[in-house]
Motif scaffolding. Structure first.
Motif, short mmCIF file in Angstrom:
data_model
loop_
_atom_site.label_atom_id
_atom_site.label_comp_id
_atom_site.label_asym_id
_atom_site.label_seq_id
_atom_site.Cartn_x
_atom_site.Cartn_y
_atom_site.Cartn_z
N MET A 1 0.83 -1.20 0.00
CA MET A 1 0.00 0.00 0.00
C MET A 1 0.87 1.26 0.00
O MET A 1 0.67 2.18 -0.77
N ILE A 2 1.88 1.30 0.92
CA ILE A 2 2.83 2.42 0.94
C ILE A 2 4.03 2.06 0.08
O ILE A 2 4.71 1.07 0.34
N GLU A 3 4.29 2.85 -0.95
CA GLU A 3 5.46 2.62 -1.79
C GLU A 3 6.71 3.26 -1.22
O GLU A 3 7.82 2.75 -1.38
N LEU A 4 6.54 4.40 -0.55
CA LEU A 4 7.69 5.20 -0.14
C LEU A 4 7.25 6.17 0.94
O LEU A 4 6.14 6.69 0.90
N VAL A 5 8.13 6.41 1.91
CA VAL A 5 7.92 7.48 2.89
C VAL A 5 9.06 8.49 2.72
O VAL A 5 10.24 8.12 2.73
N ILE A 6 8.69 9.76 2.53
CA ILE A 6 9.66 10.83 2.30
C ILE A 6 9.67 11.74 3.53
O ILE A 6 8.62 12.22 3.97
N ASP A 7 10.85 11.95 4.10
CA ASP A 7 11.01 12.90 5.21
C ASP A 7 11.25 14.30 4.65
O ASP A 7 12.02 14.47 3.69
N GLN A 8 10.62 15.30 5.25
CA GLN A 8 10.94 16.67 4.86
C GLN A 8 12.40 16.99 5.16
O GLN A 8 12.98 16.43 6.09
N ARG A 9 12.99 17.83 4.32
CA ARG A 9 14.37 18.31 4.55
C ARG A 9 14.28 19.78 4.88
O ARG A 9 13.83 20.58 4.07
N ARG A 10 14.71 20.15 6.09
CA ARG A 10 14.59 21.54 6.53
C ARG A 10 15.61 22.41 5.82
O ARG A 10 16.79 22.07 5.71
N ARG A 11 15.15 23.57 5.33
CA ARG A 11 16.00 24.52 4.62
C ARG A 11 15.72 25.92 5.14
O ARG A 11 14.58 26.29 5.33
N ALA A 197 -0.04 11.26 0.99
CA ALA A 197 -0.57 11.95 2.17
C ALA A 197 0.61 12.53 2.94
O ALA A 197 1.57 11.81 3.26
N TYR A 198 0.54 13.82 3.24
CA TYR A 198 1.59 14.49 4.01
C TYR A 198 1.03 14.84 5.39
O TYR A 198 -0.04 15.45 5.50
N VAL A 199 1.75 14.45 6.45
CA VAL A 199 1.31 14.73 7.81
C VAL A 199 1.91 16.08 8.23
O VAL A 199 3.11 16.19 8.49
N ALA A 200 1.05 17.10 8.25
CA ALA A 200 1.51 18.44 8.62
C ALA A 200 1.55 18.63 10.13
O ALA A 200 2.28 19.49 10.63
N GLN A 201 0.76 17.82 10.85
CA GLN A 201 0.74 17.91 12.32
C GLN A 201 0.27 16.58 12.87
O GLN A 201 -0.66 15.96 12.34
N GLY A 202 0.91 16.13 13.94
CA GLY A 202 0.47 14.92 14.61
C GLY A 202 1.08 13.64 14.05
O GLY A 202 2.11 13.66 13.37
N ARG A 209 1.77 1.09 9.73
CA ARG A 209 3.02 1.85 9.82
C ARG A 209 2.74 3.24 10.36
O ARG A 209 1.79 3.91 9.94
N GLN A 210 3.59 3.70 11.28
CA GLN A 210 3.44 5.04 11.84
C GLN A 210 4.05 6.08 10.91
O GLN A 210 5.20 5.96 10.49
N ILE A 211 3.26 7.10 10.57
CA ILE A 211 3.74 8.21 9.74
C ILE A 211 3.71 9.46 10.61
O ILE A 211 2.65 9.87 11.11
N ASN A 212 4.87 10.07 10.78
CA ASN A 212 5.02 11.17 11.72
C ASN A 212 4.89 12.53 11.04
O ASN A 212 4.96 12.65 9.81
N GLU A 213 4.74 13.54 11.87
CA GLU A 213 4.71 14.92 11.38
C GLU A 213 5.95 15.20 10.53
O GLU A 213 7.07 14.85 10.90
N GLY A 214 5.72 15.80 9.34
CA GLY A 214 6.83 16.10 8.44
C GLY A 214 7.17 14.98 7.47
O GLY A 214 8.14 15.10 6.72
N GLN A 215 6.36 13.92 7.45
CA GLN A 215 6.59 12.82 6.52
C GLN A 215 5.45 12.74 5.50
O GLN A 215 4.30 13.02 5.81
N MET A 216 5.81 12.34 4.27
CA MET A 216 4.84 12.10 3.21
C MET A 216 4.86 10.63 2.84
O MET A 216 5.93 10.08 2.52
N ALA A 217 3.70 9.98 2.86
CA ALA A 217 3.57 8.60 2.41
C ALA A 217 3.04 8.61 0.98
O ALA A 217 2.01 9.24 0.70
N VAL A 218 3.76 7.93 0.08
CA VAL A 218 3.36 7.81 -1.32
C VAL A 218 2.78 6.41 -1.52
O VAL A 218 3.41 5.42 -1.11
N PHE A 219 1.61 6.31 -2.15
CA PHE A 219 0.87 5.06 -2.18
C PHE A 219 0.92 4.37 -3.55
O PHE A 219 0.99 5.03 -4.59
N ALA A 220 0.86 3.06 -3.51
CA ALA A 220 0.69 2.27 -4.73
C ALA A 220 -0.71 2.51 -5.27
O ALA A 220 -1.64 2.82 -4.52
#
Length: 297
Positions: A1-11, A197-202, A209-220
């Motif tokens: 279901m989840i293909e990839l989880v991307i962590d935000q990179r702070r700039r 889906a991007y978790v902006a808060q919470g 699978r746990q998806i945390n604030e600042g992570q984006m889950a990309v779905f199949a």
């Protein structure tokens, strides 16, 4: 279901931090979404310097989408628009063959407060890459909402969940703001081939699978996705139909590397009009890195 989880990179963008999610080296786009930044959250004290503002700069080949959770931002562009965006509103700017704009934090400079929102870029389909530039502002009445079962939802752009936002888009897509109570479960349907889906808060749970604030889950594709809130959560849903390969250099997006080179030359030579209401300064074109220019950055 989840293909990839991307962590935000702070700039740090000169006194203001963003969390960059897209483009990611192994997954450049989700549907037409080619750029996704979480602005802040950042607390400002009244009187902070103007150097934090985003000075006039150019775009081609895309639409920028600004959406705020907190704060305010003043947009000015080269087609004559001046608009203050506030939480729950949408600024949709189509660059097409070329536009310039600035984003100023004038309200926050006067009053202080929190800036927290999302800046996204939506790449235009090939037939619309050279369309005339345009800008539109949309208040909450243009954006359908739904509430029930511990979930509140707003459709920001496109079509989803049987609703359509009054925002002109150029290709099939969806962009949704969910606010979920802890323990609530909502489902993202299998309506589009590319979804995230991007978790902006919470914190949320997806497919165990746990998806945390600042992570984006990309779905199949092809499966509905249940999303359960572990805590109170804000989730941004995005995606749509793919539009083909795109190249990025600086603020320019195109299906053609030659067109990117032309846009860079135009900006360097001063051939792109600045906003009438903000034409006293601009961001210069960054120098090219040594060696061959990267296809994407």
């Amino acid at each position: 279901m989840i293909e990839l989880v991307i962590d935000q990179r702070r700039r740090d963008l000169g006194g203001f931090e963003v969390g960059r999610v897209l483009p990611f080296h192994s997954h450049r786009m989700v549907g037409p979404f080619i750029f996704f930044d979480h602005m802040g959250p950042a607390q400002f004290t009244a009187g902070f310097p103007r150097t934090v503002d985003v000075r006039p700069h150019p775009h081609i080949g895309l639409s920028t989408v600004s959406y705020l959770f907190e704060g305010a931002m003043t947009h000015r562009d080269s087609v004559g628009s001046t608009e203050v965006i506030r939480p729950g509103e949408v600024n949709w700017m189509t660059a097409g063959k070329g536009i310039t704009h600035s984003e100023r934090f004038e309200d926050l400079r006067t009053h202080g407060g929190t800036m927290n929102g999302i800046q996204a870029w939506v790449a235009l389909p090939t037939e619309d890459e050279e369309t005339d530039p345009a800008f539109s502002h949309h208040g909450p009445d243009d954006l359908p909402t739904y509430e029930g079962g511990g979930m509140w939802a707003r459709l920001i752009a496109g079509k989803a969940f049987g609703a359509e936002a009054k925002v002109k888009v150029h290709s099939p897509m969806f962009y949704v703001h969910w606010a979920l109570d802890a323990g609530a479960t909502a489902q993202l349907p299998a309506e589009y081939p590319e979804r995230a889906a991007y978790v902006a808060q919470g914190i949320v749970e997806i497919d165990g699978r746990q998806i945390n604030e600042g992570q984006m889950a990309v779905f199949a594709p092809s499966q509905p996705v249940p999303i359960k809130a572990t805590t109170n959560a804000i989730v941004m849903l995005l995606g749509g139909e793919p539009i083909g390969e795109r190249f990025i250099e600086w603020n320019f997006v195109s299906s053609s590397k030659d067109r990117l080179a032309q846009a860079k030359a135009d900006w360097r030579a001063g051939r792109m009009k600045l906003p009438d209401a903000d034409d006293q300064e601009f961001i210069p074109l960054p120098p090219d890195p040594p060696g061959p220019a990267p296809a994407m950055s």
